[in-house]
Scaffold this motif. Sequence first.
Motif, PDB file in Angstrom:
ATOM      1  N   ALA A  70       0.850  -1.200   0.000  1.00 17.54           N
ATOM      2  CA  ALA A  70       0.000   0.000   0.000  1.00 17.54           C
ATOM      3  C   ALA A  70       0.884   1.248   0.000  1.00 17.54           C
ATOM      4  CB  ALA A  70      -0.894  -0.007   1.232  1.00 17.54           C
ATOM      5  N   GLU A  72       0.811   3.885   1.542  1.00 17.94           N
ATOM      6  CA  GLU A  72       1.067   4.444   2.871  1.00 17.94           C
ATOM      7  C   GLU A  72       2.303   3.836   3.536  1.00 17.94           C
ATOM      8  OE1 GLU A  72      -3.232   5.089   1.939  1.00 17.94           O
ATOM      9  OE2 GLU A  72      -1.834   3.415   1.748  1.00 17.94           O
ATOM     10  N   THR A  73       2.824   2.732   2.991  1.00 18.12           N
ATOM     11  CA  THR A  73       4.014   2.094   3.568  1.00 18.12           C
ATOM     12  C   THR A  73       5.317   2.629   2.988  1.00 18.12           C
ATOM     13  OG1 THR A  73       4.110   0.302   1.941  1.00 18.12           O
ATOM     14  CG2 THR A  73       2.691  -0.041   3.861  1.00 18.12           C
ATOM     15  N   THR A 122      -4.011  -4.576   0.839  1.00 15.29           N
ATOM     16  CA  THR A 122      -2.911  -3.774   1.381  1.00 15.29           C
ATOM     17  C   THR A 122      -1.558  -4.143   0.790  1.00 15.29           C
ATOM     18  OG1 THR A 122      -2.580  -5.304   3.238  1.00 15.29           O
ATOM     19  CG2 THR A 122      -4.140  -3.485   3.561  1.00 15.29           C
ATOM     20  N   MET A 177       1.333  -2.024  10.532  1.00 17.97           N
ATOM     21  CA  MET A 177       0.016  -1.910   9.937  1.00 17.97           C
ATOM     22  C   MET A 177      -0.967  -2.587  10.886  1.00 17.97           C
ATOM     23  SD  MET A 177      -1.518  -3.324   6.322  1.00 17.97           S
ATOM     24  CE  MET A 177      -0.689  -2.073   5.341  1.00 17.97           C
ATOM     25  N   ILE A 191      -1.707   2.786   9.278  1.00 19.86           N
ATOM     26  CA  ILE A 191      -0.276   2.673   9.543  1.00 19.86           C
ATOM     27  C   ILE A 191       0.089   3.489  10.776  1.00 19.86           C
ATOM     28  CG2 ILE A 191       2.030   3.261   8.677  1.00 19.86           C
ATOM     29  CD1 ILE A 191       0.879   0.889   7.243  1.00 19.86           C
ATOM     30  N   TYR A 375      -6.602   6.128   7.061  1.00 16.54           N
ATOM     31  CA  TYR A 375      -6.755   4.710   6.755  1.00 16.54           C
ATOM     32  C   TYR A 375      -6.069   4.369   5.442  1.00 16.54           C
ATOM     33  CZ  TYR A 375     -10.214   4.710  10.502  1.00 16.54           C
ATOM     34  OH  TYR A 375     -10.837   4.834  11.712  1.00 16.54           O
ATOM     35  N   VAL A 376      -5.670   3.123   5.323  1.00 18.69           N
ATOM     36  CA  VAL A 376      -4.979   2.662   4.122  1.00 18.69           C
ATOM     37  C   VAL A 376      -5.949   2.646   2.944  1.00 18.69           C
ATOM     38  CG1 VAL A 376      -3.845   0.674   3.052  1.00 18.69           C
ATOM     39  CG2 VAL A 376      -3.267   1.339   5.396  1.00 18.69           C
ATOM     40  N   THR A 377      -5.500   3.160   1.835  1.00 17.70           N
ATOM     41  CA  THR A 377      -6.311   3.250   0.627  1.00 17.70           C
ATOM     42  C   THR A 377      -6.898   1.899   0.255  1.00 17.70           C
ATOM     43  OG1 THR A 377      -4.842   5.000  -0.167  1.00 17.70           O
ATOM     44  CG2 THR A 377      -6.281   3.956  -1.792  1.00 17.70           C
TER      45      THR A 377
END
Length: 523
Positions: A70, A72-73, A122, A177, A191, A375-377
């Motif tokens: 994802a 966000e990582t 994710t 996560m 995350i 929040y993670v996409t």
Amino acid sequence: MNTRRSSESRRLHLPITAMILNVAQSDPEQLALVGARDRLTYSGLVEDSRSMFAIVDELHRTQPLPPTPAPETDNIPITAISTTSAYDTSRIIAGLAGYRAVSATIDPRWPLNHQLGVIRTTGIGVVISDSPALAEALAASGWTGTVISLTDFRARQAAALPAPAPAVRDGNEPFLMLFSSGTTSNPKAFIKTRQQYRENVAVSSAHLGPLPGVATLAPGPVSYSLTLYAVIESLAIGGSVHLADEFDPITMGSRIAAEEITRVVAVPAVVRALAEAARRDSERFAFVDLVVTGGANLPASIRDRLGEILPAARLISYYGAAEIGFIGDSRDGDGTWIHVYPSIGAQIRDDSGAELPEGELGTLWIRAAACSYGYVTGTTEAVLRGADGWATVDDQGRVVNGMLQLAGRAGDIAITGGHKVSLPEVERAFETYDNLGEVCAIALDDPALGSIIVLVIEASTDNADNADNAGKAALLNHARARLAPQFVPRRIYRLDRLPRTVGGKVRRTETVDLIMDGQGQRL
């Protein structure tokens, strides 16, 4: 004296890897992680992490077409642990903390489609799991990552050429996560950066008692944020954390006595079991001087029971949200009124986002340095943070005289006759009804009032006779003496068993469905 305090303060707020490395050098034989059969010292944890990362790194690098993590990582590969072993889950998370890695814990008791969904959505690349069903489902879905059993992982780790020693990472780097759900709806992933966890440990160490060298017992799955926090905060502060897959009173009593455990971090149901175990054999629990439990609105009966049996033990009921971090706590009564920590901002707002006057019920918004960015996409459309930096998980509450009173999530608020009613407040009124057991307040549609308040009681062997003997009139009289008129239930039903999550929480929505399907007995 001031110099020593300043030095100790700096030590208490080191990054987790810095603390692990420091303790491994200064006191190498101090226990870090302890399971039912296995244990790791701080020096052993450092060595274990080197072989562990070597295997994890190899598993990711040798994939022909690795899943894309994802965004966000920051493109750091994600390793997920899905096992019932609390010790091994903690060992892997702690071991990867000093490397470029993002770790995730997936509850193996989640529905298979939930596990499959978060892994694919994710971009998790490696899954450590003993579930053949999960491995088969991932393979059938076209997922290109790697599943490895815990046994195989241990075997490969034992033969691995160690990686370089762990090192302190940049605070902005993604670290863990986590997931906010997974039992009744699709899990929402988010995350935590390393700095956000450092901020959370700073709050915890100031208020919840993890201290250098303290032995903490944290029984339960590490997929629970409460247990995971206990692991991270204990290691980040230089303490020892004792893990157990579940709370067995006899085994836990023996471990508390043998290991001189002084601090217990557990969900309310485990605290209740601990009190009962201590009632039967209080000497084994004599070392315990602090019990920390998560969740607001702790039943007063649990606090009273523990106080009677272990009068020297303090009980702190903290309130927090996994996405946000620790927010405040309660140290007496039923945990209804919460002291918000000094470093945390709290506001009650209406649906338009305007701050409400004192005493009015609305949505709780929090400002905290430990809060995740969002929040993670792909895992949810929900928004965690507003443009002003304040965040909400849709908890409802009110502020009176600087104290926060929670009223549940948005779905826990009913509108009846134009009045807002907190369903958890209705439930709390029945905690003092002798031997009644678990109850669930729900709202049912009503053409005249919009909805009516209904109480559903569980007909367990311990409370069925009591409910029959009391009857509807006695239950309603009890409610009228303790609740405002609009909060008093208009109907009472009994179910053989209230539906629960895998963590033991009553499912309110499913309770409504059972009553609407005619499965409840009306009193």
